[in-house]
Every structure is written in C-alpha cells, then in structure tokens.
Motif scaffolding. Sequence first.
Motif, PDB file in Angstrom:
ATOM      1  N   MET A 177      -2.623  -2.368  -5.636  1.00  0.00           N
ATOM      2  CA  MET A 177      -2.835  -1.149  -4.741  1.00  0.00           C
ATOM      3  C   MET A 177      -2.814  -0.057  -5.580  1.00  0.00           C
ATOM      4  O   MET A 177      -2.736   0.963  -5.089  1.00  0.00           O
ATOM      5  N   SER A 178      -2.746  -0.112  -6.826  1.00  0.00           N
ATOM      6  CA  SER A 178      -2.819   1.014  -7.599  1.00  0.00           C
ATOM      7  C   SER A 178      -3.985   0.894  -8.492  1.00  0.00           C
ATOM      8  O   SER A 178      -4.641  -0.374  -8.965  1.00  0.00           O
ATOM      9  N   HIS A 179      -4.210   2.126  -9.371  1.00  0.00           N
ATOM     10  CA  HIS A 179      -5.437   2.150 -10.158  1.00  0.00           C
ATOM     11  C   HIS A 179      -4.504   2.252 -11.558  1.00  0.00           C
ATOM     12  O   HIS A 179      -4.080   3.180 -11.646  1.00  0.00           O
ATOM     13  N   THR A 237      -2.842   5.801   1.875  1.00  0.00           N
ATOM     14  CA  THR A 237      -2.484   5.762   3.240  1.00  0.00           C
ATOM     15  C   THR A 237      -3.484   4.445   3.640  1.00  0.00           C
ATOM     16  O   THR A 237      -4.316   3.858   2.678  1.00  0.00           O
ATOM     17  N   ALA A 238      -3.284   4.045   4.790  1.00  0.00           N
ATOM     18  CA  ALA A 238      -3.872   2.871   5.217  1.00  0.00           C
ATOM     19  C   ALA A 238      -4.380   2.655   6.640  1.00  0.00           C
ATOM     20  O   ALA A 238      -3.657   3.502   7.639  1.00  0.00           O
ATOM     21  N   PHE A 239      -5.460   2.006   6.689  1.00  0.00           N
ATOM     22  CA  PHE A 239      -5.872   1.586   8.168  1.00  0.00           C
ATOM     23  C   PHE A 239      -5.502  -0.017   8.192  1.00  0.00           C
ATOM     24  O   PHE A 239      -5.621  -0.884   7.113  1.00  0.00           O
ATOM     25  N   ALA A 296       0.874  -1.130   0.022  1.00  0.00           N
ATOM     26  CA  ALA A 296       0.023   0.126   0.037  1.00  0.00           C
ATOM     27  C   ALA A 296       0.849   1.297   0.107  1.00  0.00           C
ATOM     28  O   ALA A 296       0.593   2.104  -0.679  1.00  0.00           O
ATOM     29  N   LEU A 297       1.781   1.263   0.929  1.00  0.00           N
ATOM     30  CA  LEU A 297       2.853   2.385   0.968  1.00  0.00           C
ATOM     31  C   LEU A 297       3.472   2.622  -0.319  1.00  0.00           C
ATOM     32  O   LEU A 297       3.714   3.648  -0.796  1.00  0.00           O
TER      33      LEU A 297
END
Length: 469
Positions: free
Chosen positions: A434-436, A144-146, A138-139
């Motif tokens: 994690m990307s579009h 950003t992440a939970f 994700a990073l």
Amino acid sequence: MEAVVQLNSVAKNVAPVFEKQRKFFFSGETKSYKFRLSQLKKLKQAIKNNEEKILKALATDLGKPRFEAFVTEITFMYEEINHLMHNLEKWMQPKPIGTPLVFQPASSKIIYEPLGTVLIISPWNYPFQLAMSPLAGALAAGNTAFVKPSEKTPATAIVIEDILNETFPEELVAVVQGEGVKTIPPMLDNFRFNSVFFTGSVAVGKIIAQQAAKNLTPCVLELGGKSPCVVDKSANLDVSAKRIVWAKFINVGQTCVAPDYILVHKDVKEKFIAKIKKHIIEMFGEDAEKSPDLGRIVNSQRFEILKSYLAQGDILIGGQTNKEDKFIAPTVLDNVSLEGPIMQEEIFGPILPLVTYSSNDEAVEIIRRNPYPLAFYFFGNNKKAENFFIDNVSFGGGCVNNAIIHLANPDLPFGGVGYSGQGRYHGWYSFECMSHPKSVVKSANMGELPLRYAPYNSTKEKIARLYFR
Ligand code: NAD
C-alpha cells in the motif's frame, strides 16, 4: 471544445466522495504516524464494539459457526491490526541504503510514501476480514480507501458499511455497495485510483486487471486456484488426516487456501482413508447435517455446481446433500478423472478428491496440469521428498505437515504466483503493497569524481572500463 463525460449513476455517486478523498489525501493529514496509529486503533475498537453484529451477519450469510467465525474473521483482524500498530513507527522510517563508490560522497534512502486513494474489492467467503485486512494495511500506509464488499454476503456487507461509516469520515474511508459487474467498471473507468486491491476469482481478476489498465492503475490480485496436498508414504497418517480434515472443511471448504485435492501415495492410501473418515466423524459426528460446527454453501448456484462434482467420482465418505438448507456433507471422492471439471476447476466446497500416485515425478506432473497454485501442502517425514516437492512446485505459500496456517503468520507474505495472483500482503507486506518505495540519492556539494561530465576523452573511458567490469 471540452469533451462532455457522461457519468452513470454509480460514478455520479462516487465522484464527489472521490474528490473529497483526493483533497483530504493531498492535505497531508493521513501521513503522520499519529494519524495512522489512531485510525488503526479506531478500526480495532469498532470491530470490538460490533463483534456480536459481525458474528450474526456471518451466521446469516454463511451459517458460520460462532467459534469459527470469531477465530477466522475477528481475532484474525485483532492480530493483524496489533502487528501493524506495533511495527508501524519503525516501518515508516526512511530506510538508509548504500550508495556506489562512484557517486560518493552521497547517501541514499527509501521513503515509503502512501499511494493515495485505493479501491478494495472483496469476496464472499471470509467477507469481513477480506475487506477489513486490506483496509488496515491501506490505513497503516497513510492512504484513503473505497471498500466494495461482496454482494453475495449481503448481511455482512451492511455490517461492514455501518461500522466504517460510524468510524471514519467519508473523505478517509467510503463504502460502495452493489453487484461488482455494475459498480466496478464505472469506478475504474472514471476515476484514477492509485491502486486496486482485489480478492476473488481468477476469471474476475483478469477482468479487473484489464479495466484497471485503462488508467494504468496498479493492481494487487489475490486469486484462487487448485491447491494440491501431497500425502507421502512417510507421513504420520493420523495427525495428517486430522489437520487436512480441519483445513478442508473449515468454512465448508470455501477457503481460497483449502487443500483442493489430495495426492496420496498408493502404499498408504487405504490407511489414510480410514483416518480421514475417523476424523470427519470425530469433528462433525455421524450425521454432519446436525453438526453445529459446519457452515453452509453460500448460495443455490454454488450448491448446484458442487453437487454436480459428486457424480464425478466414487463417493468414499459423505455425499449427502440438502438443497433447502444448502448443505453438503464433508465428502471424499475416489477415482476422479484428471480431465473432468472436478480436477480442472477450483472446487471451493466440502468435496475432497483423492488421486493416487506411485512416484514423486508422477505427482508433480499431475500438479503441473493446474500450475501456480495459491497454496501447496506436503505431509511426510522424508526430507528428500519434502525438498523435492518444495523445489519443483511453484506456489503462493504453503505448509509442511500442516495446512492453511501459513496465512496466519503476519511475518509471512501472503499472495499468489502466476494464475493465483500478483502482489502480497499481511503485516509488513500490507504496508509495503500500500506504499510507494520512493528512492532518493542525496549528494554532497563537493569532492566528486569528474568522470561523467563532458568533455569525454579516452582516459575517462579507460577509467570507466577499469571501474565497471
Ligand atoms: P468473485 O471474483 O466472483 O468476486 C469478487 C469481487 O469481485 C466481489 O466483490 C464481486 O462483486 C466483484 N465482481 C464480480 N464480478 C465482477 C466483474 N465482472 N467486474 C468487476 N467486479 C466484479 O469471487 P468470489 O466468488 O466472491 O470469491 C471466490 C473466489 O475468490 C475463489 O476463487 C477464491 O479462491 C478467491 N479468494 C481468494 C483469496 C485470496 O486471498 N487469494 C481469498 C478469498 C477468496
């Protein structure tokens, strides 16, 4: 009149942090290569600084032997983060793509843009790396992440929270603790996450997909299932048995890609059992309870389920249990019923049923009773048999003459198919999921074919027919 939305206590706590993450994301700060690289470096350094704490927590929660925990939860993370850091700049570049002749002069490209704010939900069996590895992805992709760790491994959940709170501001990474059933629904109901990355059981995966659908939140689902392991009569039985014993009993069988059951060819069954026995004793001794190299079952509920499986076949090896210690010995069962729970449910513990087969068709038929496994393993030196199984079994990933190790190759996509999950990650695939992939065509301002513009006529249709055949 505006509807008054009642937030429960979880949602009330999450709301301001979610807002901060959205704002921070839209500030554009997470997008640059420099920012992403520095977050990955920080994450790696934080793990290095906290190795002892992590190992201690894993020993508390799961009795994980130090070496096993180090290799499967910590060095795994170093490899993954190194791989991401090494390739990130290259992966972030817009990817030039060809453009059909009819649109020329023009150019096309794919831009990998971050998704936004992602929710990572992790299980208890590799509680550290299964939270941290999606986070690294994700990073790397600029999100950003939970992170919501498993409540069933509370010591590790606290260490994860401490590490992430010390390392990142909450507008970049935040941790939510608590029972999944109470914390996740209010989060998915009240906030439009840009993606949910869920690792866990098939049953909960279905619930997550339904909850996420309310806000059309896309999901990556890394699930489980029954992963078959075929031992062909051409197999090197000694090497195969050693690798199967390692792969099955690491983390006491609580591994999503562990061989769930063995399909062994009838001609080699007896010799194979002798080899399995030899290697169990070599690795864990005559009294496995005294072995320092075997972890424990996560909780009493799982212990009781696993214990019930022991009565569902004839015990060939092992079978000893100790309730107080949540210990179950490495066990091999024969004569299990294909209709019984042990052959219908994911075992997820140190119990290995043997099923004998006479023909490859029969083995595939048995495998198809639990279709789309997360992993599949073939042991044998007969190319024709190998190809037959690889072609006829649909599985997430697997190995020939080995087990589990496919997940440690960062160049291979890791994920399930059908019931075992959707989406894939590790290395490039983490960055990708994690990307579009945003597609852009850029046209020059002159020199195009006027074919598509009105007024239309029969000549245009003739040209179109010639072109699009
Ligand atoms: P689980 O599905 O019970 O829990 C996973 C996560 O979901 C936890 O954080 C939990 O708090 C949360 N959760 C539980 N119930 C929930 C609900 N009703 N609503 C919302 N969230 C909820 O899984 P587990 O027991 O922690 O892990 C074991 C399973 O995970 C096995 O099936 C295993 O095969 C699978 N697994 C898969 C992979 C993979 O990479 N594919 C890796 C490890 C484990």
